[in-house]
Design an enzyme around this catalytic site. Sequence first.
Site, PDB file in Angstrom:
ATOM      1  N   SER A   1      -4.320  21.494 -27.546  1.00 38.77           N
ATOM      2  CA  SER A   1      -5.539  20.697 -27.742  1.00 38.77           C
ATOM      3  C   SER A   1      -5.635  19.493 -28.744  1.00 38.77           C
ATOM      4  CB  SER A   1      -6.373  20.919 -28.328  1.00 38.77           C
ATOM      5  OG  SER A   1      -8.380  19.887 -28.142  1.00 38.77           O
TER       6      SER A   1
ATOM      7  N   ASP B   1     -11.459  22.464 -17.393  1.00 39.08           N
ATOM      8  CA  ASP B   1     -11.085  22.361 -19.397  1.00 39.08           C
ATOM      9  C   ASP B   1     -12.447  21.485 -18.550  1.00 39.08           C
ATOM     10  OD1 ASP B   1     -10.619  20.883 -21.069  1.00 39.08           O
ATOM     11  OD2 ASP B   1      -8.527  21.781 -20.953  1.00 39.08           O
TER      12      ASP B   1
ATOM     13  N   HIS C   1     -10.535  25.268 -21.502  1.00 36.72           N
ATOM     14  CA  HIS C   1     -10.246  25.204 -22.675  1.00 36.72           C
ATOM     15  C   HIS C   1      -9.203  26.085 -23.273  1.00 36.72           C
ATOM     16  CE1 HIS C   1      -9.226  21.745 -24.994  1.00 36.72           C
ATOM     17  NE2 HIS C   1      -9.138  22.120 -26.177  1.00 36.72           N
TER      18      HIS C   1
END
Length: 274
Positions: A95, A225, A254
């Site tokens: 991320s 995601d 995610h």
Amino acid sequence: MPFVTTSDGTDIFYKDWGTGRPVMFHHGWPLSSDDWDAQMLFLVRRGYRVIAHDRRGHGRSAQVGHGHDMDHYAADAAAVVEHLGLRDVVHVGHSTGGGEVARYVARHGAGRVAKAVLIGAVPPLMVQTASNPSGLPAEVFDGFREAVATDRSQFYLDLASGPFYGFNRPGADVSQGVIQNWWRQGMTGSAQAHYEGIKAFSETDFTDDLRAIDVPTLIMHGDDDQIVPIANSAEKAIRLVANARLKVYPGLSHGMCTVNADTVNADLLDFIES
């Protein structure tokens, strides 16, 4: 506890386990190095040296009131690398940490980086702009800021119990322990760092960083995601990194490094050893 002090006086906490070839992990917003437990334990048991740090203002690192931007994040990672004398490193970022890896490799990694892995990563650019019309509207991130400023604790519970891990999907196997651990990590950090970090992960343009990466790179992304949609991240990033491979995970979220750790770990190990 082990810390390194950066050039601007910020104390950065890090973990350094095991021996052997080094693999360094860069965590996502608003978490800490603890988010990599499943990967670090997996690799250290297989003879690797694993390193992870808490980003400034996150986890156990100093809650300083400055430097909550991607340039400082990358420089802080470089300070850890230099302090430990690491070379031939595989850098793995999730991320926001994927953005940190891209900027670190592009600006600080010369002669030290062996490979890079971007998992559910934010590059090249999250926010919608004239040059990035398919990005997420700025109002999405304004909502994040408002939630952090008004009821951070509930916001973090809502993220962890819903879209982050896909626990809002029908039939999801919901883990209260995973939810509570996400909340714990988030609440350990600084509200200011988290508030200002939203700009860092959403508005930083990593296009030039991705083009500068000259090491083998694996891009891993779940196609469900809900936090960093694949169409505006991995599917664009793969066209910018010269020596990269994209692996898409059908139906994964995610938070796949935690809830699908066996799958992620196996592919990560294969790439490291390839």
